[in-house]
Motif scaffolding. Sequence first.
Motif, PDB file in Angstrom:
ATOM      1  N   HIS A 121       0.623  -1.085   0.023  1.00 43.73           N
ATOM      2  CA  HIS A 121       0.081  -0.022   0.007  1.00 43.73           C
ATOM      3  C   HIS A 121       0.862   1.246  -0.032  1.00 43.73           C
ATOM      4  CE1 HIS A 121       0.939  -0.939   4.123  1.00 43.73           C
ATOM      5  NE2 HIS A 121       0.869   0.417   4.573  1.00 43.73           N
ATOM      6  N   LEU A 122       0.320   2.460  -0.311  1.00 43.52           N
ATOM      7  CA  LEU A 122       1.277   3.709  -0.206  1.00 43.52           C
ATOM      8  C   LEU A 122       0.808   4.378   0.960  1.00 43.52           C
ATOM      9  CD1 LEU A 122       0.326   4.951  -3.917  1.00 43.52           C
ATOM     10  CD2 LEU A 122       2.285   3.627  -3.078  1.00 43.52           C
ATOM     11  N   VAL A 123      -0.150   4.600   1.590  1.00 44.68           N
ATOM     12  CA  VAL A 123      -0.299   5.426   2.907  1.00 44.68           C
ATOM     13  C   VAL A 123      -1.219   4.499   3.841  1.00 44.68           C
ATOM     14  CG1 VAL A 123      -1.750   7.154   3.651  1.00 44.68           C
ATOM     15  CG2 VAL A 123      -0.706   7.468   1.341  1.00 44.68           C
ATOM     16  N   ASN A 124      -2.538   3.904   3.375  1.00 42.61           N
ATOM     17  CA  ASN A 124      -3.038   3.015   4.381  1.00 42.61           C
ATOM     18  C   ASN A 124      -3.146   1.530   3.923  1.00 42.61           C
ATOM     19  OD1 ASN A 124      -4.182   5.371   6.089  1.00 42.61           O
ATOM     20  ND2 ASN A 124      -5.159   6.013   4.225  1.00 42.61           N
ATOM     21  N   TRP A 125      -3.201   0.757   4.946  1.00 43.59           N
ATOM     22  CA  TRP A 125      -3.216  -0.686   4.940  1.00 43.59           C
ATOM     23  C   TRP A 125      -4.412  -0.914   3.931  1.00 43.59           C
ATOM     24  CZ3 TRP A 125       0.966  -3.885   5.808  1.00 43.59           C
ATOM     25  CH2 TRP A 125       1.708  -3.643   6.972  1.00 43.59           C
ATOM     26  N   HIS A 126      -5.671  -0.452   4.283  1.00 46.60           N
ATOM     27  CA  HIS A 126      -6.713  -0.493   3.499  1.00 46.60           C
ATOM     28  C   HIS A 126      -6.777  -0.665   2.096  1.00 46.60           C
ATOM     29  CE1 HIS A 126      -7.616   1.055   7.593  1.00 46.60           C
ATOM     30  NE2 HIS A 126      -8.747   0.443   7.460  1.00 46.60           N
ATOM     31  N   GLU A 127      -5.764   0.037   1.529  1.00 42.55           N
ATOM     32  CA  GLU A 127      -5.523   0.137  -0.133  1.00 42.55           C
ATOM     33  C   GLU A 127      -5.260  -1.276  -0.547  1.00 42.55           C
ATOM     34  OE1 GLU A 127      -2.257   2.881  -0.946  1.00 42.55           O
ATOM     35  OE2 GLU A 127      -2.836   3.997   0.668  1.00 42.55           O
ATOM     36  N   ARG A 128      -4.919  -2.289   0.136  1.00 48.15           N
ATOM     37  CA  ARG A 128      -4.697  -3.613  -0.191  1.00 48.15           C
ATOM     38  C   ARG A 128      -5.841  -4.312  -0.752  1.00 48.15           C
ATOM     39  NH1 ARG A 128       0.748  -5.797   2.121  1.00 48.15           N
ATOM     40  NH2 ARG A 128       1.933  -4.034   2.565  1.00 48.15           N
ATOM     41  N   TYR A 129      -6.995  -3.973  -0.212  1.00 50.15           N
ATOM     42  CA  TYR A 129      -8.184  -4.762  -0.172  1.00 50.15           C
ATOM     43  C   TYR A 129      -9.424  -3.948  -0.683  1.00 50.15           C
ATOM     44  CZ  TYR A 129      -5.379  -7.234   3.071  1.00 50.15           C
ATOM     45  OH  TYR A 129      -4.331  -7.877   3.952  1.00 50.15           O
ATOM     46  N   ARG A 130      -9.775  -4.129  -2.008  1.00 51.65           N
ATOM     47  CA  ARG A 130     -11.152  -3.324  -2.578  1.00 51.65           C
ATOM     48  C   ARG A 130     -11.906  -4.323  -2.694  1.00 51.65           C
ATOM     49  NH1 ARG A 130     -11.335   1.727  -4.680  1.00 51.65           N
ATOM     50  NH2 ARG A 130      -9.072   2.118  -4.635  1.00 51.65           N
TER      51      ARG A 130
ATOM     52  N   TRP B 257      -4.378   4.749 -11.068  1.00 51.96           N
ATOM     53  CA  TRP B 257      -3.588   3.887 -10.178  1.00 51.96           C
ATOM     54  C   TRP B 257      -2.547   4.697  -9.805  1.00 51.96           C
ATOM     55  CZ3 TRP B 257      -3.490  -0.184  -7.892  1.00 51.96           C
ATOM     56  CH2 TRP B 257      -2.405  -0.849  -7.526  1.00 51.96           C
ATOM     57  N   PRO B 258      -2.890   5.108  -8.395  1.00 51.27           N
ATOM     58  CA  PRO B 258      -2.261   6.102  -7.552  1.00 51.27           C
ATOM     59  C   PRO B 258      -0.594   5.818  -7.610  1.00 51.27           C
ATOM     60  CG  PRO B 258      -4.298   5.386  -6.443  1.00 51.27           C
ATOM     61  CD  PRO B 258      -3.890   4.470  -7.747  1.00 51.27           C
ATOM     62  N   GLY B 259       0.160   6.683  -7.696  1.00 56.07           N
ATOM     63  CA  GLY B 259       1.744   6.715  -7.291  1.00 56.07           C
ATOM     64  C   GLY B 259       2.301   5.995  -8.492  1.00 56.07           C
ATOM     65  N   ARG B 260       1.745   6.062  -9.828  1.00 57.63           N
ATOM     66  CA  ARG B 260       2.506   5.757 -10.885  1.00 57.63           C
ATOM     67  C   ARG B 260       2.362   6.681 -11.812  1.00 57.63           C
ATOM     68  NH1 ARG B 260       0.869   2.105  -6.796  1.00 57.63           N
ATOM     69  NH2 ARG B 260       1.831   0.128  -6.735  1.00 57.63           N
ATOM     70  N   LEU B 261       3.143   7.375 -12.053  1.00 51.98           N
ATOM     71  CA  LEU B 261       3.317   8.691 -12.959  1.00 51.98           C
ATOM     72  C   LEU B 261       2.151   9.399 -12.621  1.00 51.98           C
ATOM     73  CD1 LEU B 261       4.952   7.724 -16.418  1.00 51.98           C
ATOM     74  CD2 LEU B 261       5.608   9.089 -14.476  1.00 51.98           C
ATOM     75  N   GLN B 262       1.824   9.695 -11.500  1.00 51.22           N
ATOM     76  CA  GLN B 262       0.816  10.552 -10.960  1.00 51.22           C
ATOM     77  C   GLN B 262       1.180  11.972 -10.860  1.00 51.22           C
ATOM     78  OE1 GLN B 262      -0.924   9.270  -7.215  1.00 51.22           O
ATOM     79  NE2 GLN B 262      -2.074  11.179  -6.689  1.00 51.22           N
TER      80      GLN B 262
ATOM     81  N   TRP C  87       5.649  15.380 -10.934  1.00 48.98           N
ATOM     82  CA  TRP C  87       5.091  13.815 -11.141  1.00 48.98           C
ATOM     83  C   TRP C  87       5.847  12.823  -9.893  1.00 48.98           C
ATOM     84  CZ3 TRP C  87       2.163  12.538 -15.235  1.00 48.98           C
ATOM     85  CH2 TRP C  87       1.862  13.463 -16.083  1.00 48.98           C
ATOM     86  N   VAL C  88       5.033  11.950  -9.502  1.00 56.67           N
ATOM     87  CA  VAL C  88       5.366  11.024  -8.540  1.00 56.67           C
ATOM     88  C   VAL C  88       5.107   9.458  -9.316  1.00 56.67           C
ATOM     89  CG1 VAL C  88       4.966  12.236  -6.401  1.00 56.67           C
ATOM     90  CG2 VAL C  88       3.263  10.888  -7.398  1.00 56.67           C
ATOM     91  N   ASP C  89       6.307   8.761  -8.988  1.00 55.82           N
ATOM     92  CA  ASP C  89       6.309   7.401  -9.396  1.00 55.82           C
ATOM     93  C   ASP C  89       7.058   6.499  -8.461  1.00 55.82           C
ATOM     94  OD1 ASP C  89       5.508   5.908 -12.363  1.00 55.82           O
ATOM     95  OD2 ASP C  89       7.315   5.123 -11.422  1.00 55.82           O
ATOM     96  N   GLY C  90       6.680   5.303  -8.152  1.00 57.94           N
ATOM     97  CA  GLY C  90       7.196   4.435  -7.372  1.00 57.94           C
ATOM     98  C   GLY C  90       8.012   3.493  -7.923  1.00 57.94           C
ATOM     99  N   GLY C  91       8.124   3.426  -9.137  1.00 58.86           N
ATOM    100  CA  GLY C  91       9.114   2.672  -9.899  1.00 58.86           C
ATOM    101  C   GLY C  91      10.544   2.894  -9.376  1.00 58.86           C
TER     102      GLY C  91
ATOM    103  N   SER D  61      10.874   4.912  -5.070  1.00 60.32           N
ATOM    104  CA  SER D  61      10.436   3.842  -3.915  1.00 60.32           C
ATOM    105  C   SER D  61       9.053   3.921  -3.936  1.00 60.32           C
ATOM    106  CB  SER D  61      11.172   4.005  -2.890  1.00 60.32           C
ATOM    107  OG  SER D  61      10.743   3.147  -1.610  1.00 60.32           O
ATOM    108  N   LEU D  62       7.981   2.985  -3.748  1.00 63.44           N
ATOM    109  CA  LEU D  62       6.644   3.169  -3.491  1.00 63.44           C
ATOM    110  C   LEU D  62       6.462   3.850  -1.962  1.00 63.44           C
ATOM    111  CD1 LEU D  62       5.303  -0.059  -4.948  1.00 63.44           C
ATOM    112  CD2 LEU D  62       4.718   2.154  -5.644  1.00 63.44           C
ATOM    113  N   TYR D  63       7.528   3.306  -1.263  1.00 61.69           N
ATOM    114  CA  TYR D  63       7.570   3.940   0.390  1.00 61.69           C
ATOM    115  C   TYR D  63       7.742   5.234   0.274  1.00 61.69           C
ATOM    116  CZ  TYR D  63       8.398  -0.843   2.046  1.00 61.69           C
ATOM    117  OH  TYR D  63       8.305  -1.869   2.276  1.00 61.69           O
ATOM    118  N   LEU D  64       8.776   5.896  -0.453  1.00 58.17           N
ATOM    119  CA  LEU D  64       8.774   7.345  -0.591  1.00 58.17           C
ATOM    120  C   LEU D  64       7.424   8.046  -1.404  1.00 58.17           C
ATOM    121  CD1 LEU D  64      10.387   9.825  -0.271  1.00 58.17           C
ATOM    122  CD2 LEU D  64      11.128   9.458  -2.764  1.00 58.17           C
ATOM    123  N   VAL D  65       6.836   7.382  -2.140  1.00 60.11           N
ATOM    124  CA  VAL D  65       5.611   7.815  -3.122  1.00 60.11           C
ATOM    125  C   VAL D  65       4.470   7.903  -1.949  1.00 60.11           C
ATOM    126  CG1 VAL D  65       4.003   7.491  -4.551  1.00 60.11           C
ATOM    127  CG2 VAL D  65       6.180   7.282  -5.305  1.00 60.11           C
TER     128      VAL D  65
END
Length: 447
Positions: A82-91, A295-300, A318-322, A431-435
Motif C-alpha cells: 500500500h502507499l499510505v493506508n493498509w486498507h488500499e490492499r483490499y478493494r 492507479w495512484p503513485g504511478r506517473l501520478q 510527477w510521482v512514481d514508485g518505480g 520507491s513506493l515507500y517514498l511515494v
Amino acid sequence: MTAVKASEAAQEIEKLLGLHPKGFDLSLDRITRLLGVLGNPQERLPPVIHIAGTNGKGSVTAFSRAILEASGLSVHVHTSPHLVNWHERYRLGVKGGRGQLVGDAVFADAVRRVAAANDGQKITVFEILTAVTFLLFSEHPADVAIIEVGLGGRFDATNVIARPAVSVIMPISLDHQAYLGDRVELIAAEKAGIMKRGCAVVIGHQEEEAAREVLVSTADRLGCPYTVYGQDFMAHEEFGRLIYQDEFSLSDLPLPRLTGRHQYANAAAAIRAVKAAGFDVSDHAIEQGLQSVEWPGRLQRLTLGKLAAIAPVGAEIWVDGGHNPGAGQVIAETMANFEERDPRPLFLIIGMINTKDPIGYFNAFKGLAEQVFTVPIRASDAGLDPVALADDAASAGFEAGAVSGVAEALAAISQMFENDPVAPRILIGGSLYLVGDVLADNGTPPK
C-alpha cells in the motif's frame, strides 16, 4: 468506507508486526496451514485473475478492474504494497459500481480472526494479510477477483489458487535478486510458478527474450492455452488513438488515461486477460475502462496539496514508485517524450531502499535530468542513506546532493526558479515507500 489514520485495523496490524518477522519468507507451507484452519477460503472465490511480473502488475490490475467494472461487474482487488493506508490492499466489489476500499471495522475483524486462527505459529505478516484477502473475498460476493502477486510467484503467499481463470505475467527484469535469482531467466521461472496446468495464460510484453522463452516453455509444458504480446495480441498508437488487435478482433480505442507509452502494452495485456478469463467485454466497456482507470503513485501528477504548493509556480510535478532499472527506463522514456512536447529542465527527487540498484536506475536518466536531490524514506527502516544515494547519483554522472526531505528539495528548486520564466519538471520517486510518504504529506492519499 475509506481508511482513516490510526485506524482500528492498523492498530491490529501493528500488534502483528511486533510479534512476527518483517519481510518475506518464501514458502507455501505456513499459508496453506493457516488457510486450512480457516476452512480454505481460497477455494470459495469468484473467478480469479492472478497477476505477476517485475513491472506493470499494478497497471494491468487497474486496467482490468476498470474494464470489468465498466461492464457492470463487481470486482474484488488485492494489491501490495500500500502507499499510505493498509486498507488500499483490499478493494471489495460493488455490483454495478466501483469497488470500495474495505471498511475499517470489517478489516480489523478479519485481521483478528486470521491472527486467532494462526494461534501464535511462526508466520510472516504478509502471509497473515494474504489470508485476510482470501477470507474477505470469500465472505463478500463478487463476479471476479483480481489478485496481484507480492513477490516472485512460485512461493508467493497468493499462489495457493488452484484454478485461476487466467494467469498474467507482465514484463520481467532484474529485481529482488536475493530472493529470485540474479539472471532474468531465473526470475522468469519464479514468476511462471503461478501458471496452473491447463489454465489460461497471458504473457505481457517482454523486453528480454530469455524471459519470454522461459514463460512460453513453461506454459507449453503445463498444457496452458497461452497468448503472447507482440505475437497473438498487440497495441499501438495511431492518429491519437489506441489500436488493439488480437486473434479475434481489431479495436479502435481512446488512448489510456494512465500516462506513458508503456501503458499501451499494459492496457493490451489487461484487455487480453479479461477476455482469456472468459468475460465477454464490449468495445464500449473497454473504452470506458481506459478513460476511467486510476492507479495512484504511478506517473501520478501532483497539481494541488501541501507539497505541491512549495514547488515553483507552474512546475510540473510527477510521482512514481518505480524502483528498478527496468522501471527507470520506462519512466525516463516518458520524461523524454514530455521534453519533446514541452521542453523544461528536469529535476529528480529520489529515495530508495537498500535492496535496489540505484546506479542502474539513475543511468536511465542520463542526458535528461539536470540535478538529483536524494532524500530519506520515512516509511521504511531499509531506506538508503541519502548521502550514499547522492554518491551513487554522482557516480552515474549527475550533480547530486542529499537533503532532509522532499519539502526541502522542492523549496531549493523553487529558489532556483524564482525569476525564471520556464518552470521545471520534477520527478519524485525511486520507491513506493517514498511515494506513500509524499501522498500522505501532500494530503492526497489514495481513495
